[in-house]
Motif scaffolding. Structure first.
Motif, PDB file in Angstrom:
ATOM      1  N   LEU A  10       0.858  -1.189   0.000  1.00 63.65           N
ATOM      2  CA  LEU A  10       0.000   0.000   0.000  1.00 63.65           C
ATOM      3  C   LEU A  10       0.893   1.239   0.000  1.00 63.65           C
ATOM      4  N   PRO A  86      -3.574   6.335  -8.292  1.00 61.60           N
ATOM      5  CA  PRO A  86      -4.604   5.363  -7.883  1.00 61.60           C
ATOM      6  C   PRO A  86      -4.957   4.369  -8.994  1.00 61.60           C
ATOM      7  N   THR A  89      -3.399   0.856  -9.233  1.00 62.59           N
ATOM      8  CA  THR A  89      -3.806  -0.210  -8.330  1.00 62.59           C
ATOM      9  C   THR A  89      -4.200  -1.445  -9.127  1.00 62.59           C
ATOM     10  N   THR A 111      -1.518  -1.371  -4.162  1.00 64.37           N
ATOM     11  CA  THR A 111      -2.667  -0.516  -3.886  1.00 64.37           C
ATOM     12  C   THR A 111      -2.175   0.909  -3.680  1.00 64.37           C
ATOM     13  N   SER A 113      -3.317   4.643  -2.753  1.00 69.18           N
ATOM     14  CA  SER A 113      -4.409   5.430  -2.167  1.00 69.18           C
ATOM     15  C   SER A 113      -4.306   6.887  -2.609  1.00 69.18           C
TER      16      SER A 113
END
Length: 114
Positions: A10, A86, A89, A111, A113
């Motif tokens: 992430l 984003p 992802t 991922t 964000s």
């Protein structure tokens, strides 16, 4: 042929990650390998690869942000991903073609964000 991809995680938009893919075979004489990604419900798409003549090419969406590289001594290829967005992802897969057969790593989730 076995491939093991790792390095996903992430990260916030604008950040960086480096993916690695370790091969169970020597890659010193192999060029047809690279990285793909897949979002659920969509087709797997090419991200970056080494071509049969040893050059590299990239999807338009990642050009200038991602770099594919290799370390033949470690039988490993890498995907350096900078300025992540984003829309990057996805599950990322490494790939190699051998005698007309495609071999895939298990995938690593990235991922990003917002």
């Amino acid at each position: 042929v076995q491939l093991q991809a790792f390095g996903g995680g992430l990260v916030q938009a604008g950040g960086s990650l480096r993916l690695s893919c370790a091969f169970s075979i020597s890659i010193s004489s192999i060029n047809n390998m690279g990285w793909y990604r897949q979002v659920p419900g969509r087709q797997r798409e090419l991200v970056a690869r080494f071509t049969s003549v040893g050059s590299t090419n990239y999807a338009d969406s990642v050009e200038s942000r991602f770099t594919v590289s290799r370390d033949n001594a470690k039988n490993t290829i890498y995907l350096q991903m900078n300025n992540l967005k984003p829309e990057d992802t996805a599950v990322y897969f490494c790939n190699v073609w051998r005698s007309g057969v495609a071999f895939w790593g298990q995938g690593t989730l990235v991922t990003v964000s917002s």
